[in-house]
Design an enzyme around this catalytic site. Structure first.
Site, PDB file in Angstrom:
ATOM      1  N   SER A 137      14.364  -0.164  15.834  1.00 28.12           N
ATOM      2  CA  SER A 137      14.465   1.700  16.238  1.00 28.12           C
ATOM      3  C   SER A 137      13.313   2.406  14.822  1.00 28.12           C
ATOM      4  CB  SER A 137      15.836   1.677  15.712  1.00 28.12           C
ATOM      5  OG  SER A 137      15.748   3.895  16.241  1.00 28.12           O
ATOM      6  N   ASN A 194      18.803  -7.046  22.305  1.00 27.57           N
ATOM      7  CA  ASN A 194      19.736  -5.367  22.207  1.00 27.57           C
ATOM      8  C   ASN A 194      20.391  -5.057  21.235  1.00 27.57           C
ATOM      9  OD1 ASN A 194      19.112  -3.060  24.307  1.00 27.57           O
ATOM     10  ND2 ASN A 194      20.839  -4.437  24.794  1.00 27.57           N
ATOM     11  N   GLY A 215      24.139  -7.061  24.386  1.00 23.06           N
ATOM     12  CA  GLY A 215      24.524  -5.936  24.960  1.00 23.06           C
ATOM     13  C   GLY A 215      24.481  -5.895  26.015  1.00 23.06           C
ATOM     14  N   TYR A 223      23.091   2.476  10.338  1.00 26.00           N
ATOM     15  CA  TYR A 223      21.562   1.463  11.389  1.00 26.00           C
ATOM     16  C   TYR A 223      20.689   2.050  11.164  1.00 26.00           C
ATOM     17  CZ  TYR A 223      20.281   2.822  16.140  1.00 26.00           C
ATOM     18  OH  TYR A 223      19.084   2.742  17.208  1.00 26.00           O
TER      19      TYR A 223
END
Ligand SMILES: NC(=O)c1ccc[n+]([C@@H]2O[C@H](COP(=O)([O-])OP(=O)(O)OC[C@H]3O[C@@H](n4cnc5c(N)ncnc54)[C@H](O)[C@@H]3O)[C@@H](O)[C@H]2O)c1
Length: 243
Positions: free
Chosen positions: A135, A83, A9, A149
């Protein structure tokens, strides 16, 4: 021979910035993205010892093909930065089953496939560094981002530990980085200028994170000297989440 790092990515956003830091640190860099034209444009802009490849991280065959291209071009692969991800902000009760599967499927499956295909190659060679982008959302449930997510990013921390154990004795480390909001196109797209002050007021250090610092952390984790950190999640979140 230089060490070779592949970033998924990497056609734009943080991935492209990570490639720049890896290049500056002396790595040869494989700029991969599902969009080959984007990867090629990014590689051209970065200059130096880069190779652009098409790699849709949802497809096992793409990892196998990318690996073959990298070996043909550079002769080896040492570092993988997982990524690529899709970021959605759909409110919790409005997420459809299809959207849930699509986001979790891509974000989680991509790390699984990469660690399986590229990780197996590194383990066979007896050396490697894998860095997975998790994250803060995976740790605190997320604020601006969606449940799918956040859940996928939490599970990436778990996969990181599982693959770290699998490869530990064969010279391959697997670590995750869990950033809070970084000064990046994705954050500026998700948070319009009029809401930015409110976001910053909620961050203990009152600033967005720095993409190049993340890139330098990746470089640090990608070095041979990083052999003693594996299965770890590195927090870079301005004090939003403290263990
Ligand atoms: N920006 C932030 O503040 C922040 C915070 C925490 C975590 N992260 C994580 O960092 C990573 C990069 O974030 P970003 O802000 O640059 O995101 P971004 O959305 O700007 O970039 C994602 C990249 O992934 C690529 N991509 C999407 N689907 C793909 C697929 N199927 N195959 C290959 N490539 C695909 C896109 O083309 C794009 O280049 C992500 O994993 C994200 O979850 C970012």
């Amino acid at each position: 021979m230089n060490q070779v790092a592949l970033v998924t990515g990497a056609g734009q956003g943080l991935g492209q910035r990570f490639c720049a830091r890896l290049l500056a640190a002396g790595f040869d860099v494989v700029v991969s993205d599902r969009d080959l034209a984007l990867a090629q444009a990014a590689a051209k802009a970065l200059g130096g010892r880069t190779l652009a490849v098409k790699l849709d991280v949802g497809k096992k065959a793409d990892f196998e093909q990318a690996l073959a291209q990298v070996i043909e071009h550079f002769g080896a692969l040492h570092v993988v930065v997982n990524n690529a991800a899709v970021t959605k902000t759909t409110p919790l009760m409005q997420i459809s089953p299809e959207e849930f599967d699509a986001v979790v499927g891509l974000n989680l499956r991509s790390v699984f496939l990469s660690c399986q295909v590229l990780g197996a190659h590194l383990a066979e060679a007896g050396y490697g560094r894998i860095i997975n982008m998790a994250s803060l959302a995976g740790q605190n449930g997320g604020t601006a981002t969606g449940a799918h997510y956040a859940a996928s990013k939490g599970a990436i921390v778990t996969l990181t530990k599982i693959f770290a154990k699998e490869f530990a004795a064969r010279g391959v480390t697997v670590n995750a980085i869990a950033p809070g909001p970084i000064d990046s196109p994705a954050v500026h797209a998700a948070v319009p200028a009029e809401r930015m002050q409110g976001l910053l007021a909620n961050i203990p250090v009152q600033r967005l994170g720095d993409a190049d610092f993340l890139g330098d952390l990746i470089v640090q984790l990608a070095r041979p000297e990083a052999y003693f950190t594996t299965g770890a999640t590195w927090d870079v979140n301005g004090g939003l989440f403290m263990r």
